[in-house]
Write a protein that holds these residues in place. Structure first.
Motif, short mmCIF file in Angstrom:
data_model
loop_
_atom_site.label_atom_id
_atom_site.label_comp_id
_atom_site.label_asym_id
_atom_site.label_seq_id
_atom_site.Cartn_x
_atom_site.Cartn_y
_atom_site.Cartn_z
N HIS A 243 -14.01 24.19 39.12
CA HIS A 243 -13.25 23.84 40.32
C HIS A 243 -13.51 22.40 40.76
N ILE A 244 -14.14 21.63 39.88
CA ILE A 244 -14.46 20.23 40.19
C ILE A 244 -13.80 19.32 39.16
N SER A 245 -13.13 18.29 39.65
CA SER A 245 -12.47 17.31 38.79
C SER A 245 -13.06 15.93 39.06
N LEU A 246 -13.33 15.19 37.99
CA LEU A 246 -13.88 13.84 38.10
C LEU A 246 -12.86 12.86 37.53
N SER A 247 -12.51 11.86 38.33
CA SER A 247 -11.54 10.85 37.90
C SER A 247 -12.25 9.53 37.62
N THR A 248 -11.99 8.96 36.46
CA THR A 248 -12.65 7.72 36.06
C THR A 248 -11.62 6.71 35.56
N CYS A 249 -11.96 5.43 35.69
CA CYS A 249 -11.09 4.39 35.15
C CYS A 249 -11.39 4.15 33.67
N GLY A 250 -12.40 4.85 33.14
CA GLY A 250 -12.61 4.82 31.69
C GLY A 250 -13.87 4.12 31.22
N LEU A 251 -15.05 4.53 31.73
CA LEU A 251 -16.32 4.01 31.22
C LEU A 251 -16.69 4.84 29.99
N VAL A 252 -16.35 4.32 28.82
CA VAL A 252 -16.36 5.12 27.59
C VAL A 252 -17.73 5.70 27.27
N ASP A 253 -18.79 4.89 27.38
CA ASP A 253 -20.12 5.40 27.04
C ASP A 253 -20.53 6.54 27.97
N LYS A 254 -20.14 6.44 29.24
CA LYS A 254 -20.48 7.49 30.20
C LYS A 254 -19.61 8.74 29.98
N ILE A 255 -18.39 8.55 29.53
CA ILE A 255 -17.53 9.70 29.21
C ILE A 255 -18.16 10.52 28.09
N TYR A 256 -18.63 9.84 27.04
CA TYR A 256 -19.29 10.54 25.94
C TYR A 256 -20.58 11.22 26.41
N LYS A 257 -21.33 10.52 27.26
CA LYS A 257 -22.58 11.09 27.78
C LYS A 257 -22.30 12.35 28.60
N LEU A 258 -21.25 12.29 29.42
CA LEU A 258 -20.87 13.45 30.23
C LEU A 258 -20.41 14.60 29.34
N ALA A 259 -19.64 14.27 28.31
CA ALA A 259 -19.13 15.31 27.40
C ALA A 259 -20.28 16.03 26.69
N GLU A 260 -21.33 15.29 26.35
CA GLU A 260 -22.48 15.89 25.66
C GLU A 260 -23.20 16.91 26.54
N MET A 261 -23.04 16.80 27.85
CA MET A 261 -23.71 17.71 28.77
C MET A 261 -22.99 19.06 28.88
N LYS A 262 -21.73 19.10 28.42
CA LYS A 262 -20.95 20.36 28.39
C LYS A 262 -20.98 21.08 29.74
N LEU A 263 -20.64 20.36 30.79
CA LEU A 263 -20.69 20.93 32.14
C LEU A 263 -19.49 21.81 32.46
N GLY A 264 -18.36 21.55 31.83
CA GLY A 264 -17.19 22.40 32.07
C GLY A 264 -16.28 21.93 33.18
N LEU A 265 -16.53 20.75 33.75
CA LEU A 265 -15.64 20.25 34.79
C LEU A 265 -14.42 19.58 34.16
N THR A 266 -13.42 19.26 34.99
CA THR A 266 -12.21 18.59 34.51
C THR A 266 -12.39 17.08 34.60
N LEU A 267 -12.02 16.38 33.54
CA LEU A 267 -12.12 14.92 33.52
C LEU A 267 -10.72 14.33 33.51
N SER A 268 -10.44 13.43 34.46
CA SER A 268 -9.16 12.72 34.52
C SER A 268 -9.41 11.24 34.30
N ILE A 269 -8.54 10.59 33.54
CA ILE A 269 -8.70 9.16 33.25
C ILE A 269 -7.48 8.41 33.79
N SER A 270 -7.74 7.39 34.61
CA SER A 270 -6.67 6.57 35.16
C SER A 270 -6.30 5.49 34.14
N LEU A 271 -5.06 5.50 33.70
CA LEU A 271 -4.57 4.50 32.75
C LEU A 271 -3.86 3.39 33.52
N HIS A 272 -4.25 2.15 33.28
CA HIS A 272 -3.65 1.03 34.01
C HIS A 272 -3.76 -0.24 33.19
#
Length: 217
Positions: free
Chosen positions: A188-217
């Motif tokens: 029930h938690i969504s995290l929106s990022t402008c795209g810090l790639v190293d941190k996206i991979y780090k977060l993915a490795e934690m397998k938390l199960g939250l929703t990740l949204s990326i702002s494209l600009h």
């Protein structure tokens, strides 16, 4: 002696600190539930804990707080926009939204932002500091207290780049989802990022199960 921000402690950290000052292991569960389930603003409210122990807690820890400086309520859909004042007088915005499926809240994770996205006003005043886990949590707790609404879902998309405050945001996620406290599902938690790639991979490795949204600009 400098006091510890008790709302920023994970359950495991709280348990260790209480054991270090001579408390029994079960005390951590009691205190954690008072803080994150019942959301008490002071140790005096913890009525199933002895006065002597509450005095020790008061000596070693403090319960952080936010103040509402401004509240704007939409006449169209009951959306509430809060301007919160932090203990150091910095300010952040929080938005409480009402949907047919429940109440959602948009949280800030930093004071200002250093990302420089042209579409976002958060970056205009520059970056000041990261929010502590307690300051992210309290946007939920204070908004619930003020509005009388139970918050069902969270969006980390307010002021600041959540992944630029990685450690504090992850600790917030652990605290808000802990089974002995608020027990909010990370789904029930969504995290929106402008795209810090190293941190996206780090977060993915934690397998938390939250929703990740990326702002494209």
């Amino acid at each position: 002696m400098e006091k510890t921000d008790i709302l920023s402690l994970s359950f495991e950290e709280l348990e260790r600190k209480l054991l270090q000052i001579g408390e029994k292991r079960f005390r951590a569960l009691q205190v954690f539930q008072w803080l994150h389930e019942k959301k008490v603003p002071s140790f005096d409210k913890m009525t199933n804990i002895s006065a002597q122990t509450r005095a020790v807690l008061e000596e070693k820890f403090y319960i952080n707080s936010l103040k509402i400086q401004k509240r704007l309520v939409s006449s169209i859909d009951n959306t509430v926009k809060y301007l919160y004042v932090l203990p150091d007088e910095n300010k952040v915005e929080t938005v409480l939204m009402e949907y047919h499926h429940g109440n959602s809240i948009c949280l800030s994770t930093q004071v200002g932002c250093k990302m420089g996205c042209r579409f976002c006003a958060s970056t205009k005043a520059g970056f000041v500091r990261n929010l502590e886990p307690s300051e992210i949590l309290l946007q939920i707790y204070e908004s619930e207290r003020d509005s009388g609404r139970k918050i069902d879902s969270v969006v980390l998309m307010g002021i600041g780049e959540p992944l630029d405050n990685f450690d504090n945001v992850v600790k917030f996620l652990h605290i808000i989802s802990h089974k002995s406290g608020r027990n909010m599902s990370l789904r029930h938690i969504s995290l929106s990022t402008c795209g810090l790639v190293d941190k996206i991979y780090k977060l993915a490795e934690m397998k938390l199960g939250l929703t990740l949204s990326i702002s494209l600009h």
